[in-house]
Enzyme design. Structure first.
Site, PDB file in Angstrom:
ATOM      1  N   THR A 124     -19.791 -66.800  47.886  1.00  0.00           N
ATOM      2  CA  THR A 124     -18.440 -66.840  47.309  1.00  0.00           C
ATOM      3  C   THR A 124     -17.477 -67.146  48.076  1.00  0.00           C
ATOM      4  OG1 THR A 124     -16.788 -65.079  46.628  1.00  0.00           O
ATOM      5  CG2 THR A 124     -18.368 -64.353  48.135  1.00  0.00           C
ATOM      6  N   GLU A 126     -14.600 -65.795  48.757  1.00  0.00           N
ATOM      7  CA  GLU A 126     -14.077 -64.790  49.422  1.00  0.00           C
ATOM      8  C   GLU A 126     -14.483 -64.736  51.003  1.00  0.00           C
ATOM      9  OE1 GLU A 126     -13.544 -61.117  47.167  1.00  0.00           O
ATOM     10  OE2 GLU A 126     -14.023 -62.103  45.281  1.00  0.00           O
ATOM     11  N   LYS A 153     -21.212 -60.679  52.051  1.00  0.00           N
ATOM     12  CA  LYS A 153     -21.460 -61.848  51.620  1.00  0.00           C
ATOM     13  C   LYS A 153     -21.669 -62.818  53.001  1.00  0.00           C
ATOM     14  CE  LYS A 153     -22.611 -63.243  48.151  1.00  0.00           C
ATOM     15  NZ  LYS A 153     -24.155 -63.374  47.471  1.00  0.00           N
ATOM     16  N   ARG A 272      -4.477 -53.134  45.443  1.00  0.00           N
ATOM     17  CA  ARG A 272      -5.877 -53.115  45.853  1.00  0.00           C
ATOM     18  C   ARG A 272      -5.647 -53.292  47.719  1.00  0.00           C
ATOM     19  NH1 ARG A 272      -9.712 -57.836  44.490  1.00  0.00           N
ATOM     20  NH2 ARG A 272     -10.165 -56.645  42.867  1.00  0.00           N
ATOM     21  N   HIS A 275      -5.885 -56.848  49.567  1.00  0.00           N
ATOM     22  CA  HIS A 275      -5.846 -57.694  48.717  1.00  0.00           C
ATOM     23  C   HIS A 275      -5.584 -59.218  49.297  1.00  0.00           C
ATOM     24  CE1 HIS A 275      -4.949 -58.022  44.232  1.00  0.00           C
ATOM     25  NE2 HIS A 275      -5.884 -58.984  44.438  1.00  0.00           N
TER      26      HIS A 275
END
Length: 340
Positions: A124, A126, A153, A272, A275
């Site tokens: 990902t 992210e 990840k 969140r 975030h």
């Protein structure tokens, strides 16, 4: 070609299996999936009787099971298996470390022992962390994950790189931007907004709603993965992005416009933790090396995706009951008084 797909009952994995079976007549696919809350064999109901497809229930953390499967002499392994929802990782990170880190190591080691000719680790964007208002992440950008999910990840990606450098394992890492499309579990933002809007419930939008994501239709992602599986270079990392940045609030408004619903359904909720403000990927490496580029415009793909969820209400209404409803309320709070 015989391919073991791990996590093939999930959103991207199931779309990839259907893509392979539709485009590669000689391909044989074994799908290993634990069937956690997000794994759903209904995602593959249209291929379950195909003689080229076989399902095996089990976890990638089960080293004995993975080892036994890989004795079947596969040509490649595609690892989609992962805990993938950021909010859940913030609430409890343990399952993310177990599946995404330990599970990936189990797969890498089994592939090494059985000399699997190719492994693709599906990751990902992210892992790169958050971007400012300009620029894009390249494959050489440092890893600066900000959530437990992204950190798990990133750890898996580093393990894959270590197995390539230390053992010569022919592994490739792919990092995609946010996917959307049919069969996506409705905790993710686009199917969450669509399904809530369809029944007139508020769309919970974190913070100011100006968080920017690069959107990629799952079919474009699957086509890129199939190309990398065939022609990618071992040891390389490939970014897979849609070159399509939208703020979350604009995505919500577009969905409401498609459905003829009022913007008043948008309900701003507490932000969140940690975030990331913006993601964007530089995909020039993949485009130049393998000739791939996304084909599906976001507005077209999102309109079709809304149509899919509208036509499959039985699929997602069943999912959004029970334990999911409790999780939803825990995450977003009581939205019953939001303006509508």
């Amino acid at each position: 070609m015989r391919i073991l797909v791990t996590g093939g009952a999930g959103f991207i994995g199931s779309n990839f299996i259907r893509h392979l079976l539709a485009t590669e007549p000689s391909c044989r696919v074994v799908n290993l999936d634990k069937l956690t809350y997000a794994g759903n064999l209904e995602n593959l109901a249209d291929v379950e009787r195909d003689p080229r497809y076989r399902f095996v229930k089990g976890s990638i953390c089960d080293a004995t099971l993975v080892d036994e499967l890989l004795k079947e002499e596969f040509d490649a392994l595609m690892n989609f298996a992962a805990e993938s929802h950021v909010d859940r990782s913030i609430q409890d990170a343990r399952a993310f470390v177990e599946t995404n880190v330990l599970g990936t190591q189990v797969i890498l080691e089994a592939c090494r022992r059985h000399r699997i000719p190719r492994m693709v680790q599906v990751s990902t964007d992210e892992v790169y962390g958050s971007l400012g208002p300009s620029g894009r992440f390249t494959e050489e950008s440092p890893l600066r994950p900000n959530s437990p999910y992204a950190a798990s990840k990133a750890a898996a990606d580093l393990l894959a790189a270590a197995y390539f450098r230390t053992y010569g394992l022919p592994v490739i890492v792919t990092r995609s931007s946010n996917n959307y499309g049919p069969h996506q579990f409705p905790e993710k933002v686009i199917p969450l907004f669509i399904t809530n809007a369809l029944v007139g419930e508020p769309l919970p939008l974190y913070g100011d709603g100006l968080y920017v994501r690069d959107w990629l239709h799952v079919q474009d992602h699957c086509e890129a993965l199939a190309l990398i599986l065939k022609n990618g270079v071992s040891g390389e990392i490939y970014n897979i992005g849609g070159n399509c940045e939208w703020a979350n609030i604009d995505v919500a408004r577009f969905i409401l416009r498609i459905l003829g619903k009022p913007d008043a359904l948008i309900a701003h909720v507490k932000d969140r933790l940690g975030h990331d403000r913006r993601y964007a990927l530089d995909t020039s490496k993949l485009e130049q090396a393998l000739g791939w580029s996304p084909r599906i415009p976001f507005e077209t793909g999102l309109t079709k995706t809304v149509g899919w969820y509208r036509g499959h209400m039985t699929w997602w209404t069943r999912i959004k009951e029970g334990a999911y409803r409790e999780y939803y309320q825990q995450t977003y709070g009581d939205l019953s008084h939001a303006s509508q």
